[in-house]
Design a protein around this motif. Structure first.
Motif, short mmCIF file in Angstrom:
data_model
loop_
_atom_site.label_atom_id
_atom_site.label_comp_id
_atom_site.label_asym_id
_atom_site.label_seq_id
_atom_site.Cartn_x
_atom_site.Cartn_y
_atom_site.Cartn_z
N ALA A 253 10.67 7.18 6.95
CA ALA A 253 9.31 7.76 6.95
C ALA A 253 8.91 8.29 5.58
CB ALA A 253 9.23 8.88 7.98
N GLU A 254 9.78 8.09 4.61
CA GLU A 254 9.49 8.60 3.25
C GLU A 254 8.61 7.64 2.46
OE1 GLU A 254 9.60 10.96 0.84
OE2 GLU A 254 9.59 12.11 2.67
N HIS A 255 7.85 6.83 3.17
CA HIS A 255 6.97 5.87 2.52
C HIS A 255 5.73 6.60 1.98
CE1 HIS A 255 4.59 2.34 1.77
NE2 HIS A 255 3.62 2.95 2.41
N ALA A 256 5.52 6.53 0.67
CA ALA A 256 4.39 7.21 0.01
C ALA A 256 4.44 8.72 0.24
CB ALA A 256 3.05 6.65 0.46
N GLY A 257 5.62 9.23 0.60
CA GLY A 257 5.77 10.64 0.95
C GLY A 257 6.22 11.49 -0.22
N GLN B 103 -1.90 -4.31 7.73
CA GLN B 103 -3.36 -4.21 7.86
C GLN B 103 -4.01 -3.55 6.66
OE1 GLN B 103 -1.09 -2.44 9.44
NE2 GLN B 103 -1.85 -0.53 10.30
N PHE B 104 -3.17 -2.99 5.77
CA PHE B 104 -3.72 -2.34 4.58
C PHE B 104 -3.92 -3.36 3.46
CE2 PHE B 104 -1.65 1.12 6.82
CZ PHE B 104 -2.58 2.15 6.70
N PRO B 105 -5.09 -3.35 2.81
CA PRO B 105 -5.31 -4.30 1.71
C PRO B 105 -4.34 -4.08 0.56
CG PRO B 105 -7.35 -3.14 2.32
CD PRO B 105 -6.23 -2.48 3.06
N GLY B 106 -3.93 -5.17 -0.07
CA GLY B 106 -3.09 -5.07 -1.27
C GLY B 106 -1.61 -5.21 -0.99
N GLN C 282 0.84 -1.21 0.00
CA GLN C 282 0.00 0.00 0.00
C GLN C 282 0.87 1.26 0.00
OE1 GLN C 282 -0.81 2.63 2.21
NE2 GLN C 282 0.72 2.15 3.79
N HIS C 283 0.47 2.24 -0.78
CA HIS C 283 1.17 3.52 -0.81
C HIS C 283 0.18 4.67 -0.72
CE1 HIS C 283 4.90 1.41 -1.76
NE2 HIS C 283 5.54 2.54 -1.59
N GLY C 284 -0.69 4.57 0.30
CA GLY C 284 -1.64 5.65 0.52
C GLY C 284 -2.74 5.66 -0.52
N PRO C 285 -3.62 6.67 -0.45
CA PRO C 285 -4.77 6.74 -1.37
C PRO C 285 -4.41 7.32 -2.73
CG PRO C 285 -4.85 8.56 0.16
CD PRO C 285 -3.64 7.74 0.56
N HIS C 286 -3.16 7.78 -2.89
CA HIS C 286 -2.82 8.51 -4.11
C HIS C 286 -1.85 7.78 -5.03
CE1 HIS C 286 0.38 9.20 -1.32
NE2 HIS C 286 1.07 9.98 -2.14
N LEU C 287 -1.21 6.71 -4.53
CA LEU C 287 -0.20 6.01 -5.34
C LEU C 287 -0.57 4.53 -5.49
CD1 LEU C 287 3.09 7.49 -3.78
CD2 LEU C 287 2.03 8.12 -5.96
N PRO C 288 -0.15 3.91 -6.61
CA PRO C 288 -0.47 2.49 -6.83
C PRO C 288 0.36 1.57 -5.93
CG PRO C 288 0.90 3.30 -8.60
CD PRO C 288 0.59 4.50 -7.74
N LEU C 289 -0.03 0.31 -5.92
CA LEU C 289 0.62 -0.67 -5.04
C LEU C 289 2.08 -0.95 -5.46
CD1 LEU C 289 -2.34 -3.21 -4.79
CD2 LEU C 289 -1.58 -1.65 -2.99
N ASN C 290 2.41 -0.73 -6.72
CA ASN C 290 3.75 -1.14 -7.19
C ASN C 290 4.76 0.01 -7.30
OD1 ASN C 290 2.53 0.00 -9.39
ND2 ASN C 290 3.32 -1.49 -10.86
N VAL C 291 4.60 1.04 -6.48
CA VAL C 291 5.58 2.14 -6.46
C VAL C 291 6.99 1.60 -6.19
CG1 VAL C 291 6.37 4.10 -5.07
CG2 VAL C 291 3.98 3.94 -5.78
N ASP C 292 7.12 0.68 -5.23
CA ASP C 292 8.45 0.18 -4.86
C ASP C 292 9.07 -0.68 -5.95
OD1 ASP C 292 8.05 1.49 -2.52
OD2 ASP C 292 7.88 -0.31 -1.27
N ALA C 293 8.26 -1.03 -6.97
CA ALA C 293 8.79 -1.73 -8.14
C ALA C 293 9.08 -0.76 -9.29
CB ALA C 293 7.80 -2.80 -8.60
#
Ligand SMILES: [Zn+2]
Length: 249
Positions: free
Chosen positions: A169-173, A81-84, A33-44
């Protein structure tokens, strides 16, 4: 920009000579999960982009991305706990990387570069490499493995991110959102949540707090921009290129 050479596009009859003396570039990602604004595969997507750029810059060969990571932790990735968010356990991840490298060891490549995009992967990648080193599978080769943010110089952070919360803390930031605005703007949604209490680095805390993040975002996204993204991308691309040349010896 010249084309990326994909390891997987070679034929079996070509591959041995095609990799001789070359750099193999392996991006390792995640599905989280990368928040409500980014897709699940940001780290890819982010390490894939840096790996493609490096493959061009050093005329290396690009291995297929490893898309599944180790777990997400609440104080660095938001948690499970976040889906995806999809993951494998650390031992499985280490074994997968090790067995992959062992099966590549018969090819005469000169240097291996691993570019990681998921925070929690880092120690497990280093463990896998060290096991391979002890077992002799990396003999005669140089290896450089890093998370892309480890290539960012402090001067760049000071100039562009005055309220930087730390890479954990730069996760989805701001940095991931800005890189995505540069690389894949069509995948970035309009919301820009902020979280004004970024977690401390290196702390695991139970019970998990409901307010540990804002919708899975650990710090700030509202000031993200494609301009920051392009500056960060070009900075990291250059730092990676220099680091890889240095590590060759
Ligand atoms: Zn991420």
């Amino acid at each position: 920009m010249s084309a990326v050479t994909l390891f997987s596009d070679l034929t079996s009859t070509q591959v041995h000579e095609a990799v001789r003396g070359k750099v193999l570039v392996w991006p390792i990602g995640g599905l989280e999960q990368h928040g409500p604004h980014l897709p699940l595969n940001v780290d890819a997507l982010i390490p894939q982009a840096f790996a493609e750029a490096l493959s061009v810059d050093v005329q290396g060969l690009l291995l297929p991305l490893l898309p599944i990571s180790v777990r997400s932790l609440p104080q660095s990735g938001g948690g499970l706990q976040f889906p995806g968010t999809v993951f494998v356990e650390g031992g499985t991840f280490i074994d997968f990387i090790g067995q992959t490298l062992r099966s590549l060891s018969g090819l005469p490549y000169r240097q291996l570069v691993i570019i990681n995009g998921h925070y929690e992967n880092e120690g497990f990648i280093f463990e896998a490499l060290d096991q391979m080193r002890q077992g002799g599978a990396l003999q005669g080769r140089s290896v450089l493995a890093f998370s892309w943010w480890s290539m960012v110089r402090p001067e760049w952070v000071q100039e562009h991110l005055p309220e930087f919360p730390g890479w954990h803390a730069e996760h989805a930031g701001i940095t991931e959102t800005s890189l995505m605005l540069h690389l894949h703007p069509e995948l970035v949604r309009a919301e820009r949540p902020d979280h004004d209490r970024p977690p401390r680095a290196g702390v695991y805390q139970l019970p998990l707090r409901d307010d540990a993040s804002n919708q899975g975002v650990l710090a700030m996204t509202s000031t993200a921009s494609a301009e920051i993204g392009v500056s960060l991308f070009e900075h990291v691309r250059e730092q990676i290129k220099v680091g890889v040349m240095d590590a060759r010896g």
